[in-house]
Design a protein around this motif. Structure first.
Motif, PDB file in Angstrom:
ATOM      1  N   MET A 156     -45.726-115.845 -89.390  1.00 38.89           N
ATOM      2  CA  MET A 156     -46.922-115.068 -89.153  1.00 38.89           C
ATOM      3  C   MET A 156     -46.919-113.886 -90.114  1.00 38.89           C
ATOM      4  SD  MET A 156     -48.386-116.357 -86.280  1.00 38.89           S
ATOM      5  CE  MET A 156     -47.843-117.748 -85.336  1.00 38.89           C
ATOM      6  N   SER A 157     -47.873-113.882 -91.037  1.00 38.80           N
ATOM      7  CA  SER A 157     -48.016-112.807 -92.027  1.00 38.80           C
ATOM      8  C   SER A 157     -46.656-112.369 -92.578  1.00 38.80           C
ATOM      9  CB  SER A 157     -48.745-111.613 -91.418  1.00 38.80           C
ATOM     10  OG  SER A 157     -50.017-111.992 -90.954  1.00 38.80           O
ATOM     11  N   PRO A 158     -45.950-113.277 -93.255  1.00 37.34           N
ATOM     12  CA  PRO A 158     -44.576-112.985 -93.667  1.00 37.34           C
ATOM     13  C   PRO A 158     -44.478-112.026 -94.851  1.00 37.34           C
ATOM     14  CG  PRO A 158     -45.236-115.105 -94.518  1.00 37.34           C
ATOM     15  CD  PRO A 158     -46.377-114.626 -93.646  1.00 37.34           C
ATOM     16  N   ALA A 159     -43.392-111.307 -94.888  1.00 33.48           N
ATOM     17  CA  ALA A 159     -43.084-110.444 -96.026  1.00 33.48           C
ATOM     18  C   ALA A 159     -42.584-111.310 -97.179  1.00 33.48           C
ATOM     19  CB  ALA A 159     -42.007-109.431 -95.638  1.00 33.48           C
ATOM     20  N   GLY A 160     -42.622-110.749 -98.369  1.00 31.24           N
ATOM     21  CA  GLY A 160     -42.041-111.424 -99.518  1.00 31.24           C
ATOM     22  C   GLY A 160     -43.049-112.002-100.486  1.00 31.24           C
ATOM     23  N   PHE A 161     -44.338-111.791-100.236  1.00 33.88           N
ATOM     24  CA  PHE A 161     -45.375-112.345-101.098  1.00 33.88           C
ATOM     25  C   PHE A 161     -46.291-111.232-101.607  1.00 33.88           C
ATOM     26  CE2 PHE A 161     -44.075-115.605 -98.082  1.00 33.88           C
ATOM     27  CZ  PHE A 161     -43.676-116.609 -98.960  1.00 33.88           C
ATOM     28  N   CYS A 162     -45.687-110.113-101.985  1.00 30.14           N
ATOM     29  CA  CYS A 162     -46.472-108.951-102.381  1.00 30.14           C
ATOM     30  C   CYS A 162     -45.891-108.301-103.631  1.00 30.14           C
ATOM     31  CB  CYS A 162     -46.524-107.940-101.243  1.00 30.14           C
ATOM     32  SG  CYS A 162     -44.906-107.367-100.686  1.00 30.14           S
ATOM     33  N   THR A 163     -46.646-107.364-104.168  1.00 30.27           N
ATOM     34  CA  THR A 163     -46.166-106.588-105.300  1.00 30.27           C
ATOM     35  C   THR A 163     -45.231-105.497-104.782  1.00 30.27           C
ATOM     36  OG1 THR A 163     -47.942-104.952-105.163  1.00 30.27           O
ATOM     37  CG2 THR A 163     -48.377-106.937-106.497  1.00 30.27           C
ATOM     38  N   ALA A 164     -44.506-104.862-105.684  1.00 29.89           N
ATOM     39  CA  ALA A 164     -43.614-103.761-105.293  1.00 29.89           C
ATOM     40  C   ALA A 164     -44.419-102.636-104.646  1.00 29.89           C
ATOM     41  CB  ALA A 164     -42.851-103.251-106.508  1.00 29.89           C
ATOM     42  N   ARG A 165     -45.590-102.369-105.173  1.00 30.34           N
ATOM     43  CA  ARG A 165     -46.445-101.304-104.619  1.00 30.34           C
ATOM     44  C   ARG A 165     -46.903-101.657-103.204  1.00 30.34           C
ATOM     45  NH1 ARG A 165     -52.442 -99.810-106.161  1.00 30.34           N
ATOM     46  NH2 ARG A 165     -52.523 -97.724-105.290  1.00 30.34           N
ATOM     47  N   GLU A 166     -47.298-102.914-102.998  1.00 27.33           N
ATOM     48  CA  GLU A 166     -47.722-103.340-101.662  1.00 27.33           C
ATOM     49  C   GLU A 166     -46.564-103.291-100.669  1.00 27.33           C
ATOM     50  OE1 GLU A 166     -51.289-106.511-102.697  1.00 27.33           O
ATOM     51  OE2 GLU A 166     -49.199-107.148-102.919  1.00 27.33           O
ATOM     52  N   LEU A 167     -45.372-103.607-101.138  1.00 26.24           N
ATOM     53  CA  LEU A 167     -44.198-103.544-100.273  1.00 26.24           C
ATOM     54  C   LEU A 167     -43.910-102.100 -99.859  1.00 26.24           C
ATOM     55  CD1 LEU A 167     -41.852-104.925 -98.858  1.00 26.24           C
ATOM     56  CD2 LEU A 167     -40.588-104.838-101.017  1.00 26.24           C
ATOM     57  N   GLY A 196     -35.316-104.600 -96.934  1.00 27.17           N
ATOM     58  CA  GLY A 196     -36.587-105.156 -97.371  1.00 27.17           C
ATOM     59  C   GLY A 196     -37.194-104.503 -98.590  1.00 27.17           C
ATOM     60  N   ARG A 197     -36.632-103.395 -99.035  1.00 26.91           N
ATOM     61  CA  ARG A 197     -37.234-102.644-100.159  1.00 26.91           C
ATOM     62  C   ARG A 197     -37.446-103.470-101.416  1.00 26.91           C
ATOM     63  NH1 ARG A 197     -33.661 -97.404 -99.294  1.00 26.91           N
ATOM     64  NH2 ARG A 197     -34.846 -96.516 -97.566  1.00 26.91           N
ATOM     65  N   GLY A 198     -36.576-104.384-101.704  1.00 25.00           N
ATOM     66  CA  GLY A 198     -36.722-105.182-102.911  1.00 25.00           C
ATOM     67  C   GLY A 198     -36.941-106.650-102.628  1.00 25.00           C
ATOM     68  N   TYR A 199     -37.344-106.969-101.404  1.00 25.50           N
ATOM     69  CA  TYR A 199     -37.435-108.368-101.000  1.00 25.50           C
ATOM     70  C   TYR A 199     -38.643-109.075-101.609  1.00 25.50           C
ATOM     71  CZ  TYR A 199     -37.856-112.531 -98.166  1.00 25.50           C
ATOM     72  OH  TYR A 199     -37.963-113.824 -97.753  1.00 25.50           O
ATOM     73  N   ALA A 200     -38.386-110.249-102.148  1.00 22.33           N
ATOM     74  CA  ALA A 200     -39.438-111.161-102.599  1.00 22.33           C
ATOM     75  C   ALA A 200     -38.986-112.564-102.237  1.00 22.33           C
ATOM     76  CB  ALA A 200     -39.666-111.043-104.096  1.00 22.33           C
ATOM     77  N   TYR A 201     -39.837-113.323-101.609  1.00 27.30           N
ATOM     78  CA  TYR A 201     -39.469-114.662-101.169  1.00 27.30           C
ATOM     79  C   TYR A 201     -39.153-115.541-102.375  1.00 27.30           C
ATOM     80  CZ  TYR A 201     -39.362-119.191 -99.067  1.00 27.30           C
ATOM     81  OH  TYR A 201     -38.950-120.433 -98.665  1.00 27.30           O
ATOM     82  N   ALA A 202     -38.021-116.240-102.313  1.00 30.93           N
ATOM     83  CA  ALA A 202     -37.615-117.121-103.407  1.00 30.93           C
ATOM     84  C   ALA A 202     -36.924-118.373-102.869  1.00 30.93           C
ATOM     85  CB  ALA A 202     -36.685-116.377-104.358  1.00 30.93           C
ATOM     86  N   GLY A 203     -37.195-118.709-101.628  1.00 28.37           N
ATOM     87  CA  GLY A 203     -36.520-119.842-101.005  1.00 28.37           C
ATOM     88  C   GLY A 203     -37.132-121.186-101.354  1.00 28.37           C
ATOM     89  N   ALA A 204     -36.490-122.213-100.869  1.00 29.34           N
ATOM     90  CA  ALA A 204     -36.963-123.588-101.014  1.00 29.34           C
ATOM     91  C   ALA A 204     -36.670-124.297 -99.698  1.00 29.34           C
ATOM     92  CB  ALA A 204     -36.269-124.279-102.178  1.00 29.34           C
ATOM     93  N   PRO A 205     -37.570-124.191 -98.729  1.00 29.83           N
ATOM     94  CA  PRO A 205     -37.289-124.746 -97.404  1.00 29.83           C
ATOM     95  C   PRO A 205     -37.112-126.261 -97.431  1.00 29.83           C
ATOM     96  CG  PRO A 205     -39.559-123.955 -97.543  1.00 29.83           C
ATOM     97  CD  PRO A 205     -38.888-123.588 -98.817  1.00 29.83           C
ATOM     98  N   THR A 206     -36.232-126.714 -96.565  1.00 28.92           N
ATOM     99  CA  THR A 206     -35.970-128.152 -96.439  1.00 28.92           C
ATOM    100  C   THR A 206     -36.485-128.687 -95.102  1.00 28.92           C
ATOM    101  OG1 THR A 206     -33.778-127.710 -95.547  1.00 28.92           O
ATOM    102  CG2 THR A 206     -33.943-128.035 -97.943  1.00 28.92           C
TER     103      THR A 206
END
Length: 154
Positions: A1-12, A82-92
């Motif tokens: 639900m509205s996950p973190a990790g898909f934003c710019t540094a400014r938006e974060l 979370g300050r530098g978090y960006a989603y980079a996973g590959a779910p299985t």
């Protein structure tokens, strides 16, 4: 639900700042919070960044949410991580991403990046919902969860 990790540094930074301000405001004495949340216009002002429909929340629920935010022991650690978090996973496993169209903390426009980074996921809009859609439309959220898990309500 509205996950973190898909934003710019400014938006974060924006999201973390808004949440920190809410946490600081939650430290007001409970009688003050109760009076604040009792007035519909003040409740909208106080909770309008988190909820799209703060008027649907009861006074007791609003105070309980503020209390929970104030007492959240891991808040600082999670915010720091979370300050530098960006989603980079590959779910299985199968993934559903559901985003509130009125989310003011992690705005709905970020769902476009989630769609590109998770092309195999099921992407759903939560119309009229804010950052915490469970309060704005609990039936819709329950439906999304049940649909994701393959469980049928009944």
């Amino acid at each position: 639900m509205s996950p973190a990790g898909f934003c710019t540094a400014r938006e974060l930074r924006w999201a973390l700042t808004v949440l920190a301000l809410h946490r600081n405001a939650a430290r007001l004495p409970e009688p003050v919070l109760r009076r604040l949340f009792a007035a519909p216009a003040l409740r909208m002002l106080a909770m309008g960044m988190i909820l799209a429909r703060p008027n649907r929340m009861t006074l007791d629920d609003a105070v309980a949410d503020a209390r929970a935010l104030r007492q959240a022991r891991a808040f600082r650690a999670v915010a720091r991580a979370g300050r530098g978090y960006a989603y980079a996973g590959a779910p299985t496993v199968p993934v559903t991403v559901a985003w509130g169209t009125r989310d003011r903390i992690l705005p709905y426009r970020q769902a476009a990046l989630a769609r590109t980074r998770l092309p195999a996921a099921r992407h759903l809009d939560l119309p009229g919902c804010g950052h915490v859609p469970m309060h704005d439309d609990p039936e819709l959220v329950a439906s999304v969860i049940l649909g994701t898990t393959g469980v049928r309500a009944g």
